[in-house]
Write a protein that holds these residues in place. Structure first.
Motif, PDB file in Angstrom:
ATOM      1  N   THR A 114       0.836  -1.212   0.000  1.00  0.00           N
ATOM      2  CA  THR A 114       0.000   0.000   0.000  1.00  0.00           C
ATOM      3  C   THR A 114       0.866   1.256   0.000  1.00  0.00           C
ATOM      4  OG1 THR A 114      -0.118  -0.020   2.419  1.00  0.00           O
ATOM      5  CG2 THR A 114      -1.877  -1.167   1.215  1.00  0.00           C
ATOM      6  N   SER A 115       2.034   1.181  -0.609  1.00  0.00           N
ATOM      7  CA  SER A 115       2.971   2.306  -0.565  1.00  0.00           C
ATOM      8  C   SER A 115       2.398   3.553  -1.235  1.00  0.00           C
ATOM      9  CB  SER A 115       4.293   1.917  -1.242  1.00  0.00           C
ATOM     10  OG  SER A 115       4.061   1.508  -2.582  1.00  0.00           O
ATOM     11  N   GLY A 116       1.422   3.382  -2.123  1.00  0.00           N
ATOM     12  CA  GLY A 116       0.825   4.537  -2.783  1.00  0.00           C
ATOM     13  C   GLY A 116       0.089   5.451  -1.830  1.00  0.00           C
ATOM     14  N   ALA A 117      -0.361   4.913  -0.680  1.00  0.00           N
ATOM     15  CA  ALA A 117      -1.085   5.731   0.299  1.00  0.00           C
ATOM     16  C   ALA A 117      -0.159   6.421   1.284  1.00  0.00           C
ATOM     17  CB  ALA A 117      -2.084   4.861   1.061  1.00  0.00           C
ATOM     18  N   ASN A 118       1.137   6.054   1.270  1.00  0.00           N
ATOM     19  CA  ASN A 118       2.082   6.600   2.239  1.00  0.00           C
ATOM     20  C   ASN A 118       2.721   7.883   1.707  1.00  0.00           C
ATOM     21  OD1 ASN A 118       3.648   6.892   4.491  1.00  0.00           O
ATOM     22  ND2 ASN A 118       5.043   5.218   4.024  1.00  0.00           N
ATOM     23  N   HIS A 119       1.877   8.825   1.323  1.00  0.00           N
ATOM     24  CA  HIS A 119       2.326  10.135   0.846  1.00  0.00           C
ATOM     25  C   HIS A 119       1.357  11.178   1.389  1.00  0.00           C
ATOM     26  CE1 HIS A 119       5.238   8.321  -1.923  1.00  0.00           C
ATOM     27  NE2 HIS A 119       4.277   7.495  -2.311  1.00  0.00           N
ATOM     28  N   TYR A 120       1.886  12.379   1.648  1.00  0.00           N
ATOM     29  CA  TYR A 120       1.034  13.430   2.186  1.00  0.00           C
ATOM     30  C   TYR A 120      -0.126  13.747   1.249  1.00  0.00           C
ATOM     31  CZ  TYR A 120       4.708  14.329   5.646  1.00  0.00           C
ATOM     32  OH  TYR A 120       5.609  14.206   6.673  1.00  0.00           O
ATOM     33  N   ALA A 121       0.163  13.821  -0.057  1.00  0.00           N
ATOM     34  CA  ALA A 121      -0.882  14.165  -1.023  1.00  0.00           C
ATOM     35  C   ALA A 121      -1.984  13.112  -1.029  1.00  0.00           C
ATOM     36  CB  ALA A 121      -0.280  14.311  -2.419  1.00  0.00           C
ATOM     37  N   ALA A 122      -1.589  11.830  -0.962  1.00  0.00           N
ATOM     38  CA  ALA A 122      -2.583  10.756  -0.972  1.00  0.00           C
ATOM     39  C   ALA A 122      -3.443  10.777   0.283  1.00  0.00           C
ATOM     40  CB  ALA A 122      -1.885   9.405  -1.111  1.00  0.00           C
ATOM     41  N   MET A 123      -2.857  11.228   1.398  1.00  0.00           N
ATOM     42  CA  MET A 123      -3.606  11.280   2.651  1.00  0.00           C
ATOM     43  C   MET A 123      -4.610  12.426   2.661  1.00  0.00           C
ATOM     44  SD  MET A 123      -0.404  10.445   5.219  1.00  0.00           S
ATOM     45  CE  MET A 123      -1.294  10.123   6.738  1.00  0.00           C
ATOM     46  N   LEU A 124      -4.367  13.471   1.869  1.00  0.00           N
ATOM     47  CA  LEU A 124      -5.287  14.602   1.799  1.00  0.00           C
ATOM     48  C   LEU A 124      -6.262  14.487   0.631  1.00  0.00           C
ATOM     49  CD1 LEU A 124      -3.168  17.790   2.629  1.00  0.00           C
ATOM     50  CD2 LEU A 124      -4.780  16.581   4.085  1.00  0.00           C
ATOM     51  N   PHE A 125      -5.796  13.909  -0.480  1.00  0.00           N
ATOM     52  CA  PHE A 125      -6.619  13.786  -1.683  1.00  0.00           C
ATOM     53  C   PHE A 125      -6.698  12.317  -2.083  1.00  0.00           C
ATOM     54  CE2 PHE A 125      -4.255  17.816  -1.767  1.00  0.00           C
ATOM     55  CZ  PHE A 125      -5.320  18.708  -1.683  1.00  0.00           C
ATOM     56  N   PRO A 126      -7.508  11.549  -1.352  1.00  0.00           N
ATOM     57  CA  PRO A 126      -7.532  10.095  -1.546  1.00  0.00           C
ATOM     58  C   PRO A 126      -8.166   9.678  -2.866  1.00  0.00           C
ATOM     59  CG  PRO A 126      -9.263  10.771  -0.036  1.00  0.00           C
ATOM     60  CD  PRO A 126      -8.448  11.995  -0.321  1.00  0.00           C
ATOM     61  N   LYS A 127      -7.693   8.538  -3.369  1.00  0.00           N
ATOM     62  CA  LYS A 127      -8.242   7.972  -4.596  1.00  0.00           C
ATOM     63  C   LYS A 127      -8.865   6.605  -4.369  1.00  0.00           C
ATOM     64  CE  LYS A 127      -4.942  10.388  -7.614  1.00  0.00           C
ATOM     65  NZ  LYS A 127      -3.882  10.234  -8.651  1.00  0.00           N
ATOM     66  N   ASP A 128      -8.782   6.090  -3.159  1.00  0.00           N
ATOM     67  CA  ASP A 128      -9.390   4.797  -2.851  1.00  0.00           C
ATOM     68  C   ASP A 128      -9.933   4.829  -1.428  1.00  0.00           C
ATOM     69  OD1 ASP A 128      -7.188   4.168  -1.021  1.00  0.00           O
ATOM     70  OD2 ASP A 128      -6.003   3.798  -2.823  1.00  0.00           O
ATOM     71  N   LYS A 129     -10.601   3.763  -1.049  1.00  0.00           N
ATOM     72  CA  LYS A 129     -11.276   3.712   0.241  1.00  0.00           C
ATOM     73  C   LYS A 129     -10.290   3.809   1.395  1.00  0.00           C
ATOM     74  CE  LYS A 129     -14.432   0.915   3.018  1.00  0.00           C
ATOM     75  NZ  LYS A 129     -15.209  -0.333   3.099  1.00  0.00           N
TER      76      LYS A 129
END
Length: 609
Positions: A305-320
């Motif tokens: 799940t490394s794609g979620a381990n970014h600040y941008a992903a935590m603020l602008f999510p693309k998955d559940k």
């Protein structure tokens, strides 16, 4: 390949029908899958060699007993937390120094709105630096390790301390404050994560008490050093010396951490399994293979799940899964902001002004402010009792209620303490007493929870960045409060306390409605809440979880030992909102006692009684 296809099929079948998303740690990371040999570990960061310090197995200090290592780690982490407290409180009396005010071009303060703004600005720009430092360090800690990230923060803090102690104008001082803030934000973000990952999980309550006891101890130390330095006729050295003493803390932390073990979780993530095993052996009494296997599972999930381990992903999510992380980020940031809204920054940084407004002379006001810091420090010990026994929600709710009452009475007394008359001294004594009670109440309730809560709601794979978001909230809250407080004291005087009374009342509904109870629950149980709650309202989320047939659904209340035994034994817990015993007792209750009993029962169900 077949194993991978089966795993993907399982993940797909467990996702929502209307929205695709990755699984949660409770579903993916904890499966009994021992296939860790084919993991693709990340390569070392290409810029890592440009950063000084870091972990070396040959350099790591060694003790005969893992308990001794555990104590050494906690003591060292306590020194780092003490530095954070020292740095936060060091400006309290520097601001009052006449030589400092003249050199910075902000004298006189009284009645001059430009100078009042400048005074608050010098203090508040520091928190802009801590915000940036936390975000940068949170990323660096994942890229090149916890130890190097701490050393990085120490270099910035060292430069900031030198520049502050040698400042000769307001521009110089503001730049130095920002630089120092970057360093402190980095240290404050990484040290709690590092100590939690290196230490064993026993005696967490005791460590929490030590950590925050030393934190407020640092704040008190800064104050008393400045108090005695101010007795020296050389007023220039009275403010430069306390600022220069920050250098001693920074050198101890930046140099000493290189002799401690690195996070075994980070070592495992980088494929350095043998080094991770050696760290666990140095810090654990029991067999380490079981814990090592657990770390492997978490690392496996993190890599997937490394794609979620970014600040941008935590603020602008693309998955559940990323949407769940965004909700956790909001809870952590807003809790830190509320911690500042309840007013502690006003009292600790501007305590001398508060006591002077209450009618005390300057010297006596300084003494009262110093003793207030000492009582604040010892009140932290009670936090271990309140947090563990009553839970996070109840502790914060009743803490805010008590502080609101104290601030309301103090504000009313402060109004009359500023009027000359035979009772002026008595009113002033009342203000001082309630100020002491307020800071003690905060230390026993609200001080620890906003720092403990993120470690309990963020998954291990994003814990470093979760800690960074927590510091971001703390920086925003502190920056706003320290900027406007000088204006408030001059504009509305005793009304400042009444405003803080209103802010305490304002925070209570947020805690009751939005924050799930984490006391007594594991990380896997927290994942269940965010995965199945489907609502920002804790009460509605609890009912959603109950309707899905999940046993642990009362997220307003702390989970007790009996409920844990039910879960561990695989027995179903009651899904009824009210038990038969409650119905029977309610029916027998007289009409005069029933309202009180009903109120207590509803309060208990809400987790606040």
């Amino acid at each position: 390949m077949a194993a991978e296809q089966n795993e993907k099929a399982d993940s797909k079948s467990s996702s929502d029908t209307d929205e695709k998303g990755v699984g949660t740690p409770s579903e993916t990371a904890l499966k009994d899958n021992d296939d860790y040999e084919n993991l693709k570990y990340p390569e070392s960061w290409q810029f890592e060699k440009w950063f000084v310090g870091g972990y070396s197995q040959g350099r790591m200090i060694k003790f005969k007993s893992p308990k001794t290592m555990y104590k050494a780690i906690n003591l060292f982490a306590g020194v780092a937390i003490m530095f954070y407290g020292y740095d936060q409180g060091v400006m309290s009396q520097v601001n009052l120094n006449p030589h400092y005010q003249e050199l910075m071009g902000i004298a006189p303060i009284e009645g001059n709105s430009r100078n009042v703004a400048a005074l608050g600005g010098i203090v508040s720009v520091y928190y802009g630096g801590t915000l940036v430092g936390a975000l940068v360090a949170g990323s660096l800690a994942d890229r090149m390790g916890r130890i190097k990230a701490v050393v990085f923060g120490c270099l910035w803090a060292l430069l900031g301390a030198v520049l502050q102690a040698s400042a000769y104008n307001i521009t110089w001082m503001c730049c130095a404050r920002v630089i120092s803030g970057v360093g402190v934000g980095a240290i404050d973000c990484v040290i709690p994560v590092w100590s939690a990952e290196v230490s064993s999980h026993s005696a967490r309550g005791a460590f929490l008490a030590i950590e925050f006891f030393m934190n407020i101890g640092g704040l008190a130390l800064a104050y008393w050093i400045e108090y005695f330095a101010y007795l020296d006729p050389n007023h220039e050295m009275a403010w430069r010396t306390p600022l220069a003493l920050q250098i001693i803390f920074v050198l101890i932390i930046g140099f000493g951490i290189n002799f401690f073990p690195e996070s075994p979780r980070w070592l495992m993530k980088m494929g350095r399994e043998e080094e991770a095993r050696n760290v666990l052996k140095a810090t654990r009494d029991a067999d380490v293979e079981y814990e090592l296997k657990g770390i492997k599972k978490v690392v496996k999930y993190e890599l997937e799940t490394s794609g979620a381990n970014h600040y941008a992903a935590m603020l602008f999510p693309k998955d559940k899964y990323s949407k769940q992380l965004r909700w956790r980020v909001f809870l952590a940031v807003w809790l830190q902001i509320m911690q500042e809204l309840v007013g502690i920054g006003v009292i600790t940084v501007y305590a001398v002004d508060l006591f002077q407004d209450a009618g005390f002379e300057e010297q006596l006001s300084k003494l009262l402010a110093g003793f207030n810091n000492l009582s604040y420090m010892f009140s932290v010990i009670f936090a271990v009792i309140t947090l563990d026994r009553y839970g996070r929600r109840s502790t914060m709710v009743w803490g805010a209620v008590a502080m609101a009452v104290e601030l309301l009475i103090a504000g009313i007394l402060d109004k009359y303490a500023q009027i000359d008359g035979p009772s002026q001294r008595s009113f002033g004594a009342g203000v001082a007493t309630l100020t002491f009670l307020y800071t003690a109440t905060f230390g026993a309730t609200w001080l620890t929870t906003p720092w403990l809560y993120p470690t309990e709601i963020f998954p291990l794979n994003v814990r470093a960045k979760g800690g960074a978001w927590s510091v971001v909230g703390w920086s925003i809250g502190n920056g706003i409060i320290t900027m406007i407080t000088p204006f408030l004291f001059q504009a509305i005087s005793y009304g400042t306390l009444l405003l803080l009374f209103g802010l305490n009342i304002f925070c209570i509904p947020f805690v009751i409605l939005m924050y799930p109870e984490t006391a007594g629950r594991s990380l896997e149980q927290m994942d269940t809440f965010f995965e199945h709650g489907d609502s920002w309202n804790v009460f509605k989320a609890s009912h959603n979880i109950r309707d899905k047939g999940i046993d642990d659904w009362r997220w307003m209340k702390k989970m007790n030992s009996e409920e844990h035994e039910h879960l561990e034994a695989g027995r179903r817990m009651s899904t009824a909102v009210r038990s038969p015993e409650e119905d029977e007792k309610d029916a027998k209750m007289s009409w005069t006692k029933r309202p009180v009993y009903t109120l207590r029962r509803k309060g208990s169900n809400a987790g606040i009684m």
